[in-house]
Design an enzyme around this catalytic site. Structure first.
Site, mmCIF file in Angstrom:
data_model
loop_
_atom_site.group_PDB
_atom_site.id
_atom_site.type_symbol
_atom_site.label_atom_id
_atom_site.label_comp_id
_atom_site.label_asym_id
_atom_site.label_seq_id
_atom_site.Cartn_x
_atom_site.Cartn_y
_atom_site.Cartn_z
ATOM 1 N N MET A 30 45.368 43.654 44.917
ATOM 2 C CA MET A 30 44.475 44.039 46.185
ATOM 3 C C MET A 30 43.077 42.856 45.767
ATOM 4 O O MET A 30 42.038 43.250 46.423
ATOM 5 C CB MET A 30 43.977 45.561 45.857
ATOM 6 C CG MET A 30 44.966 46.320 46.295
ATOM 7 S SD MET A 30 44.565 47.898 46.880
ATOM 8 C CE MET A 30 43.280 48.673 45.513
ATOM 9 N N GLY A 31 43.414 41.690 45.059
ATOM 10 C CA GLY A 31 42.405 40.861 44.956
ATOM 11 C C GLY A 31 41.215 41.063 43.872
ATOM 12 O O GLY A 31 41.325 42.227 43.279
ATOM 13 N N LEU A 33 40.385 39.241 41.637
ATOM 14 C CA LEU A 33 40.993 39.135 40.276
ATOM 15 C C LEU A 33 40.208 38.931 38.980
ATOM 16 O O LEU A 33 39.240 38.336 39.001
ATOM 17 C CB LEU A 33 42.070 37.768 40.500
ATOM 18 C CG LEU A 33 42.922 37.582 41.785
ATOM 19 C CD1 LEU A 33 43.717 36.433 41.739
ATOM 20 C CD2 LEU A 33 43.775 38.800 41.828
ATOM 21 N N HIS A 34 40.823 39.687 38.104
ATOM 22 C CA HIS A 34 40.230 39.524 36.608
ATOM 23 C C HIS A 34 41.327 39.033 35.743
ATOM 24 O O HIS A 34 42.472 38.725 36.135
ATOM 25 C CB HIS A 34 39.392 40.828 36.365
ATOM 26 C CG HIS A 34 40.499 42.091 36.422
ATOM 27 N ND1 HIS A 34 41.669 42.083 35.657
ATOM 28 C CD2 HIS A 34 40.528 43.173 37.412
ATOM 29 C CE1 HIS A 34 42.069 43.418 36.159
ATOM 30 N NE2 HIS A 34 41.728 43.823 37.065
ATOM 31 N N HIS A 37 44.795 40.516 35.857
ATOM 32 C CA HIS A 37 45.729 39.975 36.895
ATOM 33 C C HIS A 37 46.124 38.635 36.665
ATOM 34 O O HIS A 37 47.492 38.044 36.883
ATOM 35 C CB HIS A 37 44.772 39.590 38.090
ATOM 36 C CG HIS A 37 44.398 40.847 38.982
ATOM 37 N ND1 HIS A 37 42.896 41.299 39.253
ATOM 38 C CD2 HIS A 37 45.220 41.784 39.540
ATOM 39 C CE1 HIS A 37 42.952 42.514 39.855
ATOM 40 N NE2 HIS A 37 44.170 42.772 40.121
HETATM 41 O O1 PAF Z 1 47.695 47.891 41.795
HETATM 42 C C1 PAF Z 1 47.180 47.668 42.914
HETATM 43 O O2 PAF Z 1 46.203 46.732 42.726
HETATM 44 C C2 PAF Z 1 47.748 48.094 44.149
HETATM 45 O O3 PAF Z 1 48.059 49.308 43.938
HETATM 46 C C3 PAF Z 1 48.951 47.302 44.752
HETATM 47 C C4 PAF Z 1 50.300 47.391 43.722
HETATM 48 C C5 PAF Z 1 48.661 45.773 44.774
HETATM 49 C C6 PAF Z 1 49.483 47.725 45.882
HETATM 50 O O4 PAF Z 1 48.545 47.795 46.821
#
Ligand code: PAF
Length: 282
Positions: A30-31, A33-34, A37
């Protein structure tokens, strides 16, 4: 690195990459980012020819009182970080692209989503499994990477893939922590300095569980009680749950004979944090 906004362009890019050979890895996010991610992205780059990072704040997985509107967003910063980590494509569709009309179809995994986070976030996992199914259908990855911090999400997605025969391998990636032990989360940005320091009790309580288990304690209730006491003593902490459960079906267990997932969710002010550790069979 390419930034793609539409489903049809995304499909074309994957089709082209497939003609060139090699596998496709998807990192759904969901952006904001850290490092957590980024470790998913670099795992994906080690095993795939094409790495797609989706950035989509999915309205379907937020409750009416939750933080969909204020969820942190920084597409430009995310693109720079993802490129550095080796991503080939950012798929960042608008809400209207993913949900152009009234959605009549949703994907729900029974039972696994009913408790732990599901209890205080009804409908959350249905939103997650619906959007992840859509992403799997759009990108058609060979492998998809998910962080172990969202242990319940990971278990639910694995079950969905099994039940619905999605031709994708789910690759779990370990939790990344700050130096002081706080699990990385996009929501950490909401924490005041005081709450950030109070939140260290989460990892502290999990480590205490690990110590007790290491010293031979197998009674879940005793470990849970110690953890609860530690967390409740921390100023500003409001416990949602502290649970010790089976690693695959997430059901509570009384005695930790074959390892366990120890999972916590605690609110600090308006910010709800989750964390967990796995106790392995010894
Ligand atoms: O873990 C997340 O960031 C969200 O739940 C995902 C898997 C991207 C779904 O929106």
């Amino acid at each position: 690195m390419e930034i793609i906004r539409t489903i049809s362009e995304m499909r074309t890019a994957v089709r082209k990459a497939r003609l060139e050979g090699g596998t496709v890895g998807l990192v759904p996010t969901m952006g904001y980012l850290h490092k957590g991610h980024l470790s998913l992205i670099s795992r994906a780059t080690q095993a795939n020819r094409l790495v797609v990072v989706s950035i989509f704040v999915n309205p379907l997985q937020f409750g009416p009182e939750e933080d969909f509107g204020s969820y942190p967003r920084d597409l430009e910063g995310d693109c720079a970080l993802a490129a550095q980590a080796g991503a080939d494509i950012i798929f960042a569709p608008a809400v209207e692209e993913m949900y152009p009309g009234k959605t009549l179809t949703q994907v729900e995994v029974a039972l696994l989503g009913d408790w732990l986070c599901g209890r205080s976030r009804p409908g959350h996992f249905r939103g997650v499994t619906t959007v992840v199914s859509k992403l799997f259908n759009i990108v058609q990855p060979d492998k998809a990477y998910f962080g172990e911090k969202d242990a319940q999400q990971l278990a639910i997605i694995k079950q969905m893939v099994l039940d619905l025969n999605f031709p994708v391998e789910i690759v779990p990636v370990s939790i990344v922590r700050e130096e002081d032990g706080l699990a990385m989360s996009s929501r950490n940005v909401y924490l005041s300095a005081q709450a950030r320091s109070d939140a260290l009790v989460l990892n502290g309580a999990l480590q205490q569980a690990r110590r007790l288990y290491g010293a031979g304690e197998r009674n879940s209730a005793k470990i849970r009680q110690e953890m609860l006491k530690m967390i409740e003593d921390a100023p500003g902490a409001n416990v949602d749950y502290v649970e010790i459960c089976d690693r695959s079906n997430l059901q509570p267990i009384e005695s930790i004979d074959k390892g366990a997932l120890v999972a916590v969710a605690v609110r600090f002010g308006k910010t709800r944090l989750i964390d967990n550790i796995t106790l392995t069979e010894v």
